[in-house]
Design a protein around this motif. Structure first.
Motif, PDB file in Angstrom:
ATOM      1  N   HIS A   1       0.998  -1.341   0.100  1.00  0.00           N
ATOM      2  CA  HIS A   1      -0.005  -0.266   0.126  1.00  0.00           C
ATOM      3  C   HIS A   1       0.849   1.254  -0.053  1.00  0.00           C
ATOM      4  O   HIS A   1       0.203   2.208  -0.477  1.00  0.00           O
ATOM      5  N   TRP A   2       2.141   1.287   0.426  1.00  0.00           N
ATOM      6  CA  TRP A   2       2.842   2.425   0.497  1.00  0.00           C
ATOM      7  C   TRP A   2       3.153   2.749  -0.977  1.00  0.00           C
ATOM      8  O   TRP A   2       3.831   3.802  -1.159  1.00  0.00           O
ATOM      9  N   PHE A   3       3.228   1.770  -1.846  1.00  0.00           N
ATOM     10  CA  PHE A   3       3.939   2.148  -3.173  1.00  0.00           C
ATOM     11  C   PHE A   3       2.601   2.964  -3.956  1.00  0.00           C
ATOM     12  O   PHE A   3       2.817   3.332  -5.157  1.00  0.00           O
ATOM     13  N   LEU A   4       1.443   3.092  -3.386  1.00  0.00           N
ATOM     14  CA  LEU A   4       0.472   3.710  -3.899  1.00  0.00           C
ATOM     15  C   LEU A   4       0.600   5.520  -3.449  1.00  0.00           C
ATOM     16  O   LEU A   4      -0.083   6.040  -4.234  1.00  0.00           O
ATOM     17  N   LEU A   5       1.527   5.691  -2.800  1.00  0.00           N
ATOM     18  CA  LEU A   5       1.763   7.183  -2.435  1.00  0.00           C
ATOM     19  C   LEU A   5       2.536   7.678  -3.405  1.00  0.00           C
ATOM     20  O   LEU A   5       3.499   7.281  -3.962  1.00  0.00           O
ATOM     21  N   PRO A   6       2.667   9.193  -3.248  1.00  0.00           N
ATOM     22  CA  PRO A   6       3.923  10.048  -4.011  1.00  0.00           C
ATOM     23  C   PRO A   6       4.999   9.468  -3.696  1.00  0.00           C
ATOM     24  O   PRO A   6       5.419   9.516  -2.615  1.00  0.00           O
ATOM     25  N   ALA A   7       5.964   9.206  -4.764  1.00  0.00           N
ATOM     26  CA  ALA A   7       7.246   8.813  -4.459  1.00  0.00           C
ATOM     27  C   ALA A   7       8.357   9.372  -5.733  1.00  0.00           C
ATOM     28  O   ALA A   7       7.730   9.246  -6.833  1.00  0.00           O
TER      29      ALA A   7
ATOM     30  N   LEU B   1      15.035   7.594 -11.954  1.00  0.00           N
ATOM     31  CA  LEU B   1      13.930   6.854 -12.827  1.00  0.00           C
ATOM     32  C   LEU B   1      12.718   7.501 -13.266  1.00  0.00           C
ATOM     33  O   LEU B   1      12.338   7.226 -14.358  1.00  0.00           O
ATOM     34  N   GLY B   2      12.404   8.237 -12.206  1.00  0.00           N
ATOM     35  CA  GLY B   2      10.912   8.839 -12.378  1.00  0.00           C
ATOM     36  C   GLY B   2      10.223   8.762 -11.008  1.00  0.00           C
ATOM     37  O   GLY B   2      10.762   8.931  -9.982  1.00  0.00           O
ATOM     38  N   CYS B   3       8.870   9.233 -11.058  1.00  0.00           N
ATOM     39  CA  CYS B   3       8.140   9.350 -10.035  1.00  0.00           C
ATOM     40  C   CYS B   3       6.777   9.092 -10.146  1.00  0.00           C
ATOM     41  O   CYS B   3       6.363   8.927 -11.214  1.00  0.00           O
ATOM     42  N   HIS B   4       6.190   9.098  -9.103  1.00  0.00           N
ATOM     43  CA  HIS B   4       4.373   8.674  -9.149  1.00  0.00           C
ATOM     44  C   HIS B   4       3.903   9.699  -8.331  1.00  0.00           C
ATOM     45  O   HIS B   4       4.263  10.021  -7.090  1.00  0.00           O
ATOM     46  N   PHE B   5       2.971  10.610  -8.917  1.00  0.00           N
ATOM     47  CA  PHE B   5       2.395  11.621  -8.160  1.00  0.00           C
ATOM     48  C   PHE B   5       3.304  12.755  -7.551  1.00  0.00           C
ATOM     49  O   PHE B   5       2.804  13.064  -6.478  1.00  0.00           O
ATOM     50  N   CYS B   6       4.377  13.125  -8.053  1.00  0.00           N
ATOM     51  CA  CYS B   6       5.218  14.139  -7.482  1.00  0.00           C
ATOM     52  C   CYS B   6       5.088  15.368  -8.226  1.00  0.00           C
ATOM     53  O   CYS B   6       6.327  15.707  -9.011  1.00  0.00           O
TER      54      CYS B   6
ATOM     55  N   ILE C   1       5.852   7.885 -13.889  1.00  0.00           N
ATOM     56  CA  ILE C   1       5.956   5.967 -14.187  1.00  0.00           C
ATOM     57  C   ILE C   1       4.871   5.445 -13.339  1.00  0.00           C
ATOM     58  O   ILE C   1       4.611   5.942 -12.241  1.00  0.00           O
ATOM     59  N   GLU C   2       4.420   4.157 -14.042  1.00  0.00           N
ATOM     60  CA  GLU C   2       3.657   3.261 -13.127  1.00  0.00           C
ATOM     61  C   GLU C   2       4.321   2.833 -11.960  1.00  0.00           C
ATOM     62  O   GLU C   2       5.315   2.421 -12.128  1.00  0.00           O
ATOM     63  N   PHE C   3       3.841   2.462 -10.876  1.00  0.00           N
ATOM     64  CA  PHE C   3       4.419   1.732  -9.897  1.00  0.00           C
ATOM     65  C   PHE C   3       4.633   0.240  -9.681  1.00  0.00           C
ATOM     66  O   PHE C   3       5.189  -0.237  -8.970  1.00  0.00           O
ATOM     67  N   TYR C   4       3.692  -0.368 -10.817  1.00  0.00           N
ATOM     68  CA  TYR C   4       3.642  -1.934 -10.698  1.00  0.00           C
ATOM     69  C   TYR C   4       5.153  -2.349 -10.904  1.00  0.00           C
ATOM     70  O   TYR C   4       5.628  -3.179 -10.389  1.00  0.00           O
ATOM     71  N   ASP C   5       5.931  -1.855 -12.033  1.00  0.00           N
ATOM     72  CA  ASP C   5       7.250  -2.279 -12.255  1.00  0.00           C
ATOM     73  C   ASP C   5       8.160  -1.905 -11.156  1.00  0.00           C
ATOM     74  O   ASP C   5       9.076  -2.826 -10.655  1.00  0.00           O
TER      75      ASP C   5
ATOM     76  N   GLU D   1      -2.916  -6.501 -10.588  1.00  0.00           N
ATOM     77  CA  GLU D   1      -1.586  -6.027 -11.479  1.00  0.00           C
ATOM     78  C   GLU D   1      -0.466  -6.137 -10.058  1.00  0.00           C
ATOM     79  O   GLU D   1       0.689  -6.789 -10.280  1.00  0.00           O
ATOM     80  N   MET D   2      -0.732  -5.866  -8.807  1.00  0.00           N
ATOM     81  CA  MET D   2       0.071  -5.887  -7.888  1.00  0.00           C
ATOM     82  C   MET D   2       0.330  -7.342  -7.239  1.00  0.00           C
ATOM     83  O   MET D   2       1.524  -7.794  -7.183  1.00  0.00           O
ATOM     84  N   ARG D   3      -0.833  -8.293  -7.326  1.00  0.00           N
ATOM     85  CA  ARG D   3      -0.504  -9.453  -7.236  1.00  0.00           C
ATOM     86  C   ARG D   3       0.664 -10.206  -8.351  1.00  0.00           C
ATOM     87  O   ARG D   3       1.261 -10.947  -7.974  1.00  0.00           O
ATOM     88  N   LYS D   4       0.158  -9.961  -9.558  1.00  0.00           N
ATOM     89  CA  LYS D   4       1.030 -10.202 -10.613  1.00  0.00           C
ATOM     90  C   LYS D   4       2.465 -10.036 -10.581  1.00  0.00           C
ATOM     91  O   LYS D   4       3.277 -10.803 -10.807  1.00  0.00           O
ATOM     92  N   ALA D   5       2.538  -8.815 -10.183  1.00  0.00           N
ATOM     93  CA  ALA D   5       4.070  -8.364  -9.988  1.00  0.00           C
ATOM     94  C   ALA D   5       4.822  -9.208  -8.856  1.00  0.00           C
ATOM     95  O   ALA D   5       6.036  -9.638  -9.131  1.00  0.00           O
ATOM     96  N   GLU D   6       4.197  -9.698  -7.859  1.00  0.00           N
ATOM     97  CA  GLU D   6       4.889 -10.209  -6.858  1.00  0.00           C
ATOM     98  C   GLU D   6       4.917 -11.962  -7.353  1.00  0.00           C
ATOM     99  O   GLU D   6       6.240 -12.336  -7.070  1.00  0.00           O
TER     100      GLU D   6
END
Length: 464
Positions: free
Chosen positions: A275-281, A290-295, A303-307, A371-376
């Motif tokens: 769940h912390w990967f859904l936050l701005p980073a 590499l990039g950011c999410h919601f920043c 970039i998407e946070f799944y990768d 998608e989160m499950r798939k990545a793991e």
């Protein structure tokens, strides 16, 4: 061999000894009194009937423990089963010894393929019998009026998950250290496990530090078992947001040393993040951004946070393998992403209002949860199927995403705080539709964990 076989073996040995003693005693009595009437058929058969029924009774007790009453702090609605607990009475746990037992241990089970079914027994503990429940997860003590969410169990289609046995769990971990590493969901699962074990054995808190006691360790002296929690919401090296900087910073090339520095002391680790990967980073690899999410305002590529999430799992698993190469073995469990069940805004009364599990046709695993499950699962599979040399590693994904998705009724909701409607229903109330009530659905995560451990007990480690 598994505990039931140990019990049966013990009984059979005892039976042979007593039969020899009875035979010698019978011969002696006959010689001493040749006119004494022989014992009746009923007397002859009675000991054998008793020996035949005893193992059946023990097996029955293992799968269906004797219930005790619910805590007095809650009233149970009519026609609702009573909560239960158990004092486990299992023998030692050893790897399967016969060919059939070894083959049985190799049979895999897709734990994610199943359904929630009614369970009259209910959980092993209640709101007052366990002292390690975080206040916000104690839904019963906080006045949640319905208790139906407690009487369900997860039933996979491929196998049967036995009821959690604290003694078997501790015997499998005897003289070892189990660590839960991750965010508040890791803590949620840890506290569930401690409560389940506490139904038979009391833990001793031996270490606690950090804000909100984010680093703690308990000891079970009966089996010399340590159980720890390490706060690490990204697993990799990361800096959490502050008032001055409203985004997290993740270094995806390196692991979080707050827990990894003690890897040589850990025998089994349960990783749980998400769940912390859904936050701005902002995401970094070495000195490169590499990039950011919601920043917003940072002038970085979105970039998407799944990768990124998958990369954090990969870095963690690779580091565990590298640091344990050539040393003693380690068992690794990756608990997959646990979905939230917000229906609308977090501060509305009906944020997670369901009181029963979803039926299979009502809810599909899709979107972000899938998608989160798939990545793991991808990273776990890459390690397990890889051709490079590994440490003596046993690795499993505790695939609970679908199980969790089907339980919208198991969250604290407004009962994050005690008696939220004592003064009537207001316009706004804070809800928790992410974490799980204790007791609650997350107890099933640990029943599956124990089943994996029992299967592991009959399988060799991979050499590296």
């Amino acid at each position: 061999m598994p505990p039931r076989h140990s019990i049966l073996k013990l009984i059979n040995n005892q039976r042979k000894t007593e039969n020899k003693q009875n035979k010698r005693g019978s011969e002696k009595n006959t010689m001493g009194n040749p006119f004494k009437e022989p014992p009746s058929l009923t007397k002859k058969l009675f000991p054998y009937i008793l020996y035949a029924l005893l193992p059946i009774a023990l097996i029955r007790l293992y799968f269906y423990p004797i219930p005790i009453s619910l805590s007095s702090s809650n009233q149970i609605p009519q026609n609702t089963p009573t909560l239960t607990t158990t004092a486990a009475a299992s023998s030692s746990v050893s790897p399967p010894s016969t060919e059939d037992e070894r083959e049985s241990a190799k049979i895999t089970c897709d734990y994610s393929n199943g359904k929630w079914v009614p369970d009259k027994l209910g959980p092993l503990y209640n709101d007052t019998s366990c002292g390690t429940i975080k206040e916000g997860r104690n839904c019963m003590s906080h006045g949640r009026p319905d208790l139906g969410y407690l009487f369900w169990r997860w039933s996979p289609k491929q196998c049967n998950i036995p009821r959690f046995d604290p003694q078997i769990f501790l015997k499998l971990l005897k003289n070892k250290h189990l660590a839960f590493v991750g965010d508040s969901m890791a803590r949620n699962q840890l506290e569930s496990l401690l409560c389940m074990i506490s139904s038979a054995f009391s833990p001793e808190l031996v270490y606690s530090t950090g804000e909100d006691n984010k680093f703690r360790r308990w000891h079970f002296p009966s089996h010399n078992v340590n159980v720890s929690i390490y706060w690490s919401p990204f697993l990799v090296n990361g800096t959490e947001k502050t008032e001055e900087k409203n985004y997290n910073t993740l270094h995806l090339e390196s692991i979080d040393e707050r827990w990894a520095s003690e890897l040589d002391q850990i025998d089994m680790v349960v990783l749980s993040i998400g769940h912390w990967f859904l936050l701005p980073a902002v995401y970094m690899y070495g000195d490169e951004v590499l990039g950011c999410h919601f920043c917003a305002g940072q002038n970085y590529t979105e970039i998407e946070f799944y990768d990124v999430f998958g990369k954090a799992i990969k870095t963690t698993l690779d580091t565990i393998i590298e640091r344990r190469r050539g040393g003693k073995g380690i068992d690794v469990i990756v608990t997959t992403f646990s979905p939230h069940h917000f229906e609308g805004e977090w501060d509305k009364f009906g944020a997670c209002p369901k009181t029963e599990p979803f039926k299979e046709e009502e809810k599909k695993l899709e979107g972000m949860d899938a998608e989160m499950r798939k990545a793991e699962l991808k990273e776990v599979k890459a390690i397990r199927d890889g051709d490079k040399k590994h440490a003596k590693l046993r690795l499993e994904a505790l695939d609970v995403t679908k199980l969790a998705l089907m339980r919208p009724d198991g969250h604290p909701g407004p009962y994050l705080y005690a008696n939220p409607f004592a003064n009537g229903i207001g316009d706004r109330v804070q809800n928790d539709c992410v974490h799980w009530c204790l007791p609650g659905p997350i107890d099933s995560w640990n029943e599956i964990l124990l089943d994996v451990m029992v299967r592991w007990a009959g399988q060799p480690r991979r050499e590296g």
